[in-house]
Design an enzyme around this catalytic site. Structure first.
Site, PDB file in Angstrom:
ATOM      1  N   THR A  13       1.480  -2.629   6.502  1.00 16.82           N
ATOM      2  CA  THR A  13       0.848  -3.882   6.916  1.00 16.82           C
ATOM      3  C   THR A  13       1.538  -5.085   6.297  1.00 16.82           C
ATOM      4  OG1 THR A  13      -1.262  -2.819   7.289  1.00 16.82           O
ATOM      5  CG2 THR A  13      -1.348  -5.158   6.811  1.00 16.82           C
ATOM      6  N   TYR A  23      -3.260  -5.677  14.648  1.00 19.08           N
ATOM      7  CA  TYR A  23      -1.832  -5.850  14.382  1.00 19.08           C
ATOM      8  C   TYR A  23      -1.131  -4.507  14.408  1.00 19.08           C
ATOM      9  CZ  TYR A  23      -2.931  -3.937   9.816  1.00 19.08           C
ATOM     10  OH  TYR A  23      -3.348  -3.103   8.814  1.00 19.08           O
ATOM     11  N   SER A  56       2.444   3.681   7.389  1.00 24.65           N
ATOM     12  CA  SER A  56       2.573   4.732   6.358  1.00 24.65           C
ATOM     13  C   SER A  56       1.903   6.036   6.766  1.00 24.65           C
ATOM     14  CB  SER A  56       2.047   4.252   5.008  1.00 24.65           C
ATOM     15  OG  SER A  56       0.646   4.225   4.977  1.00 24.65           O
ATOM     16  N   THR A  89      -0.575   0.818   3.065  1.00 23.25           N
ATOM     17  CA  THR A  89      -1.613   1.180   2.093  1.00 23.25           C
ATOM     18  C   THR A  89      -2.286   2.527   2.399  1.00 23.25           C
ATOM     19  OG1 THR A  89      -3.332  -0.018   3.312  1.00 23.25           O
ATOM     20  CG2 THR A  89      -2.134  -1.240   1.604  1.00 23.25           C
ATOM     21  N   ASP A  90      -2.189   2.979   3.649  1.00 18.56           N
ATOM     22  CA  ASP A  90      -2.968   4.172   4.018  1.00 18.56           C
ATOM     23  C   ASP A  90      -2.526   5.435   3.278  1.00 18.56           C
ATOM     24  OD1 ASP A  90      -4.601   2.732   5.635  1.00 18.56           O
ATOM     25  OD2 ASP A  90      -3.747   3.410   7.536  1.00 18.56           O
ATOM     26  N   LYS A 162      -6.998   4.372  -2.615  1.00 13.84           N
ATOM     27  CA  LYS A 162      -7.526   3.369  -1.684  1.00 13.84           C
ATOM     28  C   LYS A 162      -9.017   3.623  -1.507  1.00 13.84           C
ATOM     29  CE  LYS A 162      -6.697   1.148   2.755  1.00 13.84           C
ATOM     30  NZ  LYS A 162      -5.860   1.051   3.949  1.00 13.84           N
ATOM     31  N   GLU A 280     -17.172  30.079 -12.749  1.00  9.39           N
ATOM     32  CA  GLU A 280     -17.545  31.495 -12.589  1.00  9.39           C
ATOM     33  C   GLU A 280     -18.525  31.670 -11.428  1.00  9.39           C
ATOM     34  OE1 GLU A 280     -18.928  33.284 -16.188  1.00  9.39           O
ATOM     35  OE2 GLU A 280     -17.119  32.664 -17.261  1.00  9.39           O
TER      36      GLU A 280
HETATM   37  C1  SIN Z   1      -0.082   1.491   6.846  1.00 10.52           C
HETATM   38  O1  SIN Z   1      -0.540   2.200   5.961  1.00 10.52           O
HETATM   39  O2  SIN Z   1       1.123   1.457   7.132  1.00 10.52           O
HETATM   40  C2  SIN Z   1      -0.993   0.640   7.653  1.00 10.52           C
HETATM   41  C3  SIN Z   1      -2.130   0.120   6.855  1.00 10.52           C
HETATM   42  C4  SIN Z   1      -1.732  -0.759   5.719  1.00 10.52           C
HETATM   43  O3  SIN Z   1      -0.592  -0.898   5.300  1.00 10.52           O
HETATM   44  O4  SIN Z   1      -2.679  -1.379   5.185  1.00 10.52           O
END
Ligand code: SIN
Length: 323
Positions: A13, A23, A56, A89-90, A162, A280
Site C-alpha cells: 500500500t 486502491y 504482499s 502490511t498484510d 498486524k 498431556e
Molecule cells: C499489501 O499487503 O500489499 C496490501 C495491504 C497493505 O500494504 O496495507
C-alpha cells in the site's frame, strides 16, 4: 559523514494508487515515493532498488529468498550502512520473521509500509519511510535483528503483528509492548529483542533454494478432521492454529494420535496473547511440538526453515523454545 541507506521496494500500500478505501497496492515506483518526502535526502544518501511491485499477499517463498539474497549482498557491500525495506502490511510480519531467522547481517535492517496508499489524503507511508531511514542510520539499530517502524513506533521483526485492518496504527507486539518510538528523525529505543536473530541465528548460514511445504490447520467448532488427515499426507509439516493454548476437539486429537507418517505437527494458538506449552491433556502421546508465543503463520516459517535444515523432533522442540 552522511550514511548510505539502501531502500528496497517490494510494493504494498505504501506504493498504492487510489483513495484510502479503494486502491491497488504496488503501483507507484520507489523514486516517486521518495520525491514526495520532504528532507528525506538530508538523512542519508539513498540507494533505491525496486525488487518487485507486489501486493504482499502475493509474496512467494521465492520472493523471500530473493529479498534475503539481496539484503545479504548489501550487508557485504562496504558502501552501504543500513537497509530499509518497504513492504505491504498484510504479510509484513511473515517476511520480517523469515529475514529475522535467516539473514546473516549485523547492519540495521528496518522494514516499513503504509495503511493508506501514496495518493490518499494524509498518506502515512512518507512519514513511516522517513522514520525508517532515520532508524536505519542510527547505531542503536545495529545488532537488533529485523526492525519495523509504523506510526512513530519501533517493533521487532519477530514479534510484530498486524492487529488492525484499517487504521494507520495497525501493528502491535501484544503484551510485550514495543521496542521504542521515533520523533521525526530522533530514535528512542527502549528495549532490545532477546530471541536469537539474523547473524546470531543458526538458520542464517544456509543457502536455501526451496522451502519445505508446511500448511496451517485452523481449529474451530466442528472443524473437519479429514482435512487434517489430508494435510498430514500432503505436507512436510502442519501447524495447528488451536483454540485456547493450542487446544482442539477430540476428533482432531484422534487424527494426531493415529498418525504414523513423517510430517511434523506444531501446536500453536489462534489467540493473540499467551503461549502454547506441552500438553498431556491434548497431546498425551507427545506427537506435537509447542509453538510457545509464535502465531500460527510465524510458527509455519520457523518449521519450514528448521525442516529445510533437516531437524528432528528434539531439535524442533529446542528451536521453538529459543527462537
Ligand atoms: C499489501 O499487503 O500489499 C496490501 C495491504 C497493505 O500494504 O496495507
Amino acid at each position: 559523514m552522511m550514511k548510505t541507506i539502501a531502500i528496497i521496494a517490494t510494493g504494498g500500500t505504501i506504493a498504492g494508487q487510489g483513495s484510502a478505501s479503494n486502491y491497488k497496492a504496488g503501483e507507484i515506483d520507489v523514486n516517486s515515493i521518495i520525491e514526495s518526502i520532504p528532507r528525506i535526502n538530508e538523512l542519508a544518501n539513498l540507494h533505491l532498488i525496486s525488487l518487485c511491485q507486489k501486493d504482499s499477499n502475493d509474496m512467494s517463498e521465492k520472493d523471500w529468498l530473493d529479498l534475503r539474497n539481496l539484503c545479504y549482498a548489501l550487508g557485504n557491500d562496504e558502501s552501504v550502512d543500513g537497509i530499509v525495506i518497504t513492504h505491504g502490511t498484510d504479510s509484513f510480519e511473515e517476511t520480517a520473521y523469515f529475514l529475522n531467522l535467516t539473514l546473516d547481517i549485523d547492519k540495521p535492517v528496518v522494514m516499513t509500509g503504509a495503511m493508506r496508499p501514496a495518493t490518499a489524503t494524509s498518506a502515512d507511508g512518507p512519514m513511516n519511510l522517513y522514520e525508517a531511514v532515520a532508524l536505519a542510520c542510527d547505531e542503536q539499530a545495529k545488532d537488533a535483528g529485523i526492525l519495523a517502524v509504523f506510526s512513530d513506533t519501533i517493533y521487532s521483526g519477530r514479534d510484530i503483528t498486524k492487529t488492525n485492518s484499517i487504521k494507520t496504527d495497525a501493528f502491535k507486539m501484544g503484551e510485550f509492548g514495543t521496542l521504542g518510538y521515533m520523533r521525526d528523525e530522533k530514535v528512542y529505543l527502549q528495549n532490545m529483542p532477546y530471541r536469537l536473530h539474523t547473524y546470531q541465528s543458526e538458520f542464517a548460514k544456509k543457502d536455501y533454494q526451496i522451502l519445505p511445504k508446511v500448511g496451517i490447520y485452523y481449529v474451530h467448532a466442528c472443524c473437519d478432521p479429514e482435512l487434517l488427515s489430508w494435510m498430514l499426507d500432503c505436507y512436510d509439516g502442519v501447524v495447528l492454529a488451536g483454540s485456547g493454548s493450542g487446544n482442539y476437539p477430540k476428533t482432531t486429537q484422534d487424527v494426531i494420535n493415529a498418525y504414523m507418517g513423517k510430517a511434523k505437527i506444531v501446536r500453536s494458538s489462534r489467540i493473540l496473547e499467551g503461549a502454547v506449552f506441552d500438553s498431556e491433556v491434548f497431546d498425551p502421546l507427545n506427537k506435537t511440538i509447542p509453538a510457545y508465543r509464535l502465531s500460527p503463520h510465524k510458527a509455519r516459517i520457523l518449521l519450514m526453515v528448521a525442516l529445510a535444515n533437516g531437524y528432528d523432533d528434539q531439535a524442533l522442540q529446542r528451536v521453538f523454545e529459543y527462537y
